[in-house]
Write an enzyme that holds these catalytic residues in place. Structure first.
Site, short mmCIF file in Angstrom:
data_model
loop_
_atom_site.label_atom_id
_atom_site.label_comp_id
_atom_site.label_asym_id
_atom_site.label_seq_id
_atom_site.Cartn_x
_atom_site.Cartn_y
_atom_site.Cartn_z
N HIS A 1 23.24 76.77 1.43
CA HIS A 1 21.83 76.56 1.06
C HIS A 1 21.50 77.29 -0.25
CE1 HIS A 1 21.33 76.19 5.68
NE2 HIS A 1 21.91 75.12 5.15
N HIS B 1 18.26 67.48 5.37
CA HIS B 1 19.03 68.73 5.38
C HIS B 1 20.53 68.45 5.19
CE1 HIS B 1 19.86 72.90 5.90
NE2 HIS B 1 20.94 72.53 6.57
N ASP C 1 22.84 70.24 2.40
CA ASP C 1 24.15 70.84 2.65
C ASP C 1 25.21 70.27 1.70
OD1 ASP C 1 23.48 72.57 4.73
OD2 ASP C 1 24.03 71.15 6.30
N HIS D 1 30.29 69.78 6.51
CA HIS D 1 30.86 70.65 5.47
C HIS D 1 32.35 70.39 5.25
CE1 HIS D 1 27.15 72.85 5.41
NE2 HIS D 1 27.24 73.13 6.68
ZN LIG Z 1 22.70 73.56 6.27
#
Ligand SMILES: [Zn+2]
Length: 277
Positions: free
Chosen positions: A52, A209, A213, A236
């Site tokens: 973030h 969100h 990311d 991720h």
């Molecule tokens: Zn996140």
């Protein structure tokens, strides 16, 4: 955590005050972690949850900075990038006397794993699209696309918070993996309800969100990307594999520089409009 100015060509470098060691914010210094993006110097020194903050630095156009930390994790704040953006805005940024480096995508690169898929495609400027699909009745499927014109990062993405299911939060807490009040640093969903007082910041905060990311993870390329990122049910680890695939193919990218346009990744290309899918 303290953000400090840095000379041109420094990039973003994390500095662990308690260990006296630096870890440059590069995908080559990341390790596989499912819940966050983690940097490691390969000698046991780690920094968790950089994504973030990296998104805030990318979105605000900060090319060079030292991030000082006295612990192994970036403060969670409210689970979004907005508190970091507010701090950067308050101290201000300056143009440096050097060309801004960028990485231009020259041909499509894709990584697929199970139902997750991520890709980088050539594009003018920087744009992203993302789709998510959850069994949860509140989240279900959401998709969104943005082109990073000035102001878009701040208005559309930076306030979107992390999220989790109540049952997962309880399981993680039992395993000692989360501490403190989860409702202060994430959206917690139970069935079709949001447990946070105040509800959601955007009706589709979840997909926003995921884009935040991905923006932060992509900034671990070491410079802003000129191209289109497409994510589908990815996380991720997939974005990390995508950067590995991009840099493994010497024909897929080239290093370039951009004229300074202020806000980044507002490499501004006026012929494209922001579009919500
Ligand atoms: Zn996140």
């Amino acid at each position: 955590m303290t953000l400090r100015p840095a000379a041109p060509e420094t990039g973003i470098v994390f500095h662990r005050l308690d260990a006296g060691a630096d870890i440059p914010a590069l995908w080559t210094n990341t390790v596989n972690a499912t819940l966050c993006t983690m940097l490691s110097n390969g000698e046991g020194l780690e920094i968790k949850t950089v994504e973030h903050l990296m998104a805030a630095l990318a979105g605000c156009g900060v090319d060079n900075a030292i991030v000082e930390l006295d612990a192994a994790e970036v403060p969670a704040m409210d689970g979004s990038a907005a508190p970091f953006v507010a701090l950067i805005d308050r101290c201000g940024i300056v143009a440096q006397d050097a060309p801004r480096r960028a990485i231009k995508v020259l041909k499509p690169v894709e990584v697929a794993a199970g139902s997750a898929r991520v890709a980088l495609l050539p594009d003018q400027g920087f744009s992203m699209s993302f789709e998510i699909e959850f069994e949860n009745p509140l989240i279900r499927s959401q998709e969104m696309a943005v082109t990073f014109e000035p102001g878009v990062f701040r208005s559309e993405l930076c306030r979107a918070r992390s999220f989790g299911m109540l049952e997962d939060v309880e399981r993680l807490r039992a395993a000692g993996l989360v501490q403190g009040g989860s409702l202060e640093n994430a959206v917690v969903v139970s069935g079709d309800r949001v447990l946070n007082r105040g509800g959601l910041r955007y009706a589709d905060e979840f997909v926003r969100h995921k884009m935040l990311d991905a923006l932060g993870d992509l900034y671990l390329a070491g410079a802003p990307i000129i191209g289109h990122f497409r994510g589908s049910r990815s996380g991720h680890a997939h974005t990390r594999l995508l950067l590995a695939a991009l840099f493994a193919d010497r024909d897929a990218w080239c290093a370039t520089t951009l004229a300074d346009t202020g806000e980044l990744p507002a490499i501004v290309w006026p012929e494209r409009q922001r579009a919500h899918a």
